[in-house]
Enzyme design. Structure first.
Site, PDB file in Angstrom:
ATOM      1  N   SER A  62      10.255  13.462   5.052  1.00 41.01           N
ATOM      2  CA  SER A  62      11.261  14.368   4.491  1.00 41.01           C
ATOM      3  C   SER A  62      11.591  15.511   5.446  1.00 41.01           C
ATOM      4  O   SER A  62      10.797  15.875   6.313  1.00 41.01           O
ATOM      5  CB  SER A  62      10.769  14.952   3.164  1.00 41.01           C
ATOM      6  OG  SER A  62      10.416  13.941   2.261  1.00 41.01           O
TER       7      SER A  62
HETATM    8  N1  SAH Z   1       6.127  12.476   1.561  1.00 40.68           N
HETATM    9  C1  SAH Z   1       6.544  11.581   2.623  1.00 40.68           C
HETATM   10  C2  SAH Z   1       7.988  11.148   2.455  1.00 40.68           C
HETATM   11  C3  SAH Z   1       8.025   9.721   2.096  1.00 40.68           C
HETATM   12  S1  SAH Z   1       9.586   9.031   1.683  1.00 40.68           S
HETATM   13  C4  SAH Z   1       6.275  12.208   3.975  1.00 40.68           C
HETATM   14  O1  SAH Z   1       5.917  13.373   4.018  1.00 40.68           O
HETATM   15  O2  SAH Z   1       6.381  11.501   4.988  1.00 40.68           O
HETATM   16  C5  SAH Z   1       9.206   8.330   0.113  1.00 40.68           C
HETATM   17  C6  SAH Z   1       8.118   7.292   0.070  1.00 40.68           C
HETATM   18  O3  SAH Z   1       7.985   6.888  -1.301  1.00 40.68           O
HETATM   19  C7  SAH Z   1       8.376   6.020   0.850  1.00 40.68           C
HETATM   20  O4  SAH Z   1       7.343   5.821   1.771  1.00 40.68           O
HETATM   21  C8  SAH Z   1       8.377   4.918  -0.216  1.00 40.68           C
HETATM   22  O5  SAH Z   1       7.783   3.688   0.215  1.00 40.68           O
HETATM   23  C9  SAH Z   1       7.544   5.548  -1.316  1.00 40.68           C
HETATM   24  N2  SAH Z   1       7.734   5.028  -2.659  1.00 40.68           N
HETATM   25  C10 SAH Z   1       8.877   4.639  -3.281  1.00 40.68           C
HETATM   26  N3  SAH Z   1       8.612   4.246  -4.539  1.00 40.68           N
HETATM   27  C11 SAH Z   1       7.280   4.399  -4.736  1.00 40.68           C
HETATM   28  C12 SAH Z   1       6.382   4.173  -5.837  1.00 40.68           C
HETATM   29  N4  SAH Z   1       6.800   3.708  -7.018  1.00 40.68           N
HETATM   30  N5  SAH Z   1       5.072   4.455  -5.661  1.00 40.68           N
HETATM   31  C13 SAH Z   1       4.602   4.940  -4.487  1.00 40.68           C
HETATM   32  N6  SAH Z   1       5.390   5.160  -3.410  1.00 40.68           N
HETATM   33  C14 SAH Z   1       6.709   4.896  -3.536  1.00 40.68           C
END
Ligand code: SAH
Length: 226
Positions: A62
């Site tokens: 993000s």
């Molecule tokens: N917080 C992260 C941003 C990740 S983007 C960082 O700091 O890098 C959002 C993430 O949510 C993605 O990796 C995606 O695979 C995950 N995601 C989407 N749906 C999900 C679910 N139901 N359970 C767990 N992870 C999920």
């Protein structure tokens, strides 16, 4: 100071302080955690840009400001137990882990789980546990949580997440009827039976894909909508 240290300091001042984030613990954590260690080598020169960056599997780390804004809204305290949904690179979990006592983080993509575990261990974040699974179900066996944050947008707040909040607990996540456009919503569990809820910003996150989220289908995101 290395170039990255200077870039990080600039990031905090220009992207985060200047846009109104005030929580001293969040600012201190953003100053310490090396975002450059959470992106692929090719993206390192851009690690302190004001943007989400690709981390593989169509997902992204993000935008730094949004991580700060969400964690400030989550009102983290030392001693808190935090649930982080959508581990991705592990960056937001690492920031939360600088402030809180324990961070449990759930990711549905097995490759991202492996990479995040390895990275967080290498960087010495002993108070983060990364779980492979569907974050829309939360982590019943480790609930309740003082704070729950999700970095993926859902059509509604998953029922399990509300119920896994401690009394006084805060939940911050993107919610919207379109898979890639949301409002950031904050919910406070006031008592066992009552919750206060308000929306406070327009954002663009990847969809939260799971049992109580969206069906499978990809987009890109994790960005403050302008
Ligand atoms: N917080 C992260 C941003 C990740 S983007 C960082 O700091 O890098 C959002 C993430 O949510 C993605 O990796 C995606 O695979 C995950 N995601 C989407 N749906 C999900 C679910 N139901 N359970 C767990 N992870 C999920």
């Amino acid at each position: 100071m290395s170039d990255f240290d200077e870039a990080r300091e600039r990031m905090v001042e220009r992207q985060i302080v200047r846009r109104g984030v005030r929580d001293p613990q969040v600012l201190a954590a953003m100053r310490r955690v090396p975002r450059d260690a959470f992106v692929a080598p090719d993206w390192r020169p851009f690690a302190y840009d004001d943007a989400p960056l690709p981390i593989g599997g169509g997902q992204s780390i993000s935008q730094p400001f949004i991580v700060a804004k969400m964690l400030e809204a989550a009102e983290l305290h030392a001693g808190d137990r935090v649930l982080d949904i959508g581990t991705g690179s592990g960056y937001a979990a690492a920031i939360a882990a600088q402030i809180a006592a324990q961070v449990d983080s759930i990711e549905r993509d097995a490759e991202l789980v492996e990479a995040a575990r390895e990275r967080l261990q290498r960087l010495g974040y002993a108070n983060v546990a990364v779980y492979l699974g569907d974050g829309t179900a939360g982590l019943e066996e480790h609930a309740p949580y003082d704070a729950i944050v999700a970095a993926a947008g859902a059509p509604h707040v998953p029922r399990a997440l509300r119920s896994q909040l401690a009394c006084g607990g805060r939940l911050v996540m993107p919610v919207g009827r379109e898979p890639d456009r949301q409002r950031l919503v904050k919910i406070v569990r006031v008592t066992e039976q009552s919750y206060e809820e308000h929306a406070f910003a327009d954002v663009r996150f990847v969809p939260l894909v799971g049992g109580d989220g969206w069906p499978e289908r990809g987009t890109s995101g994790g960005r403050w909508a302008r």
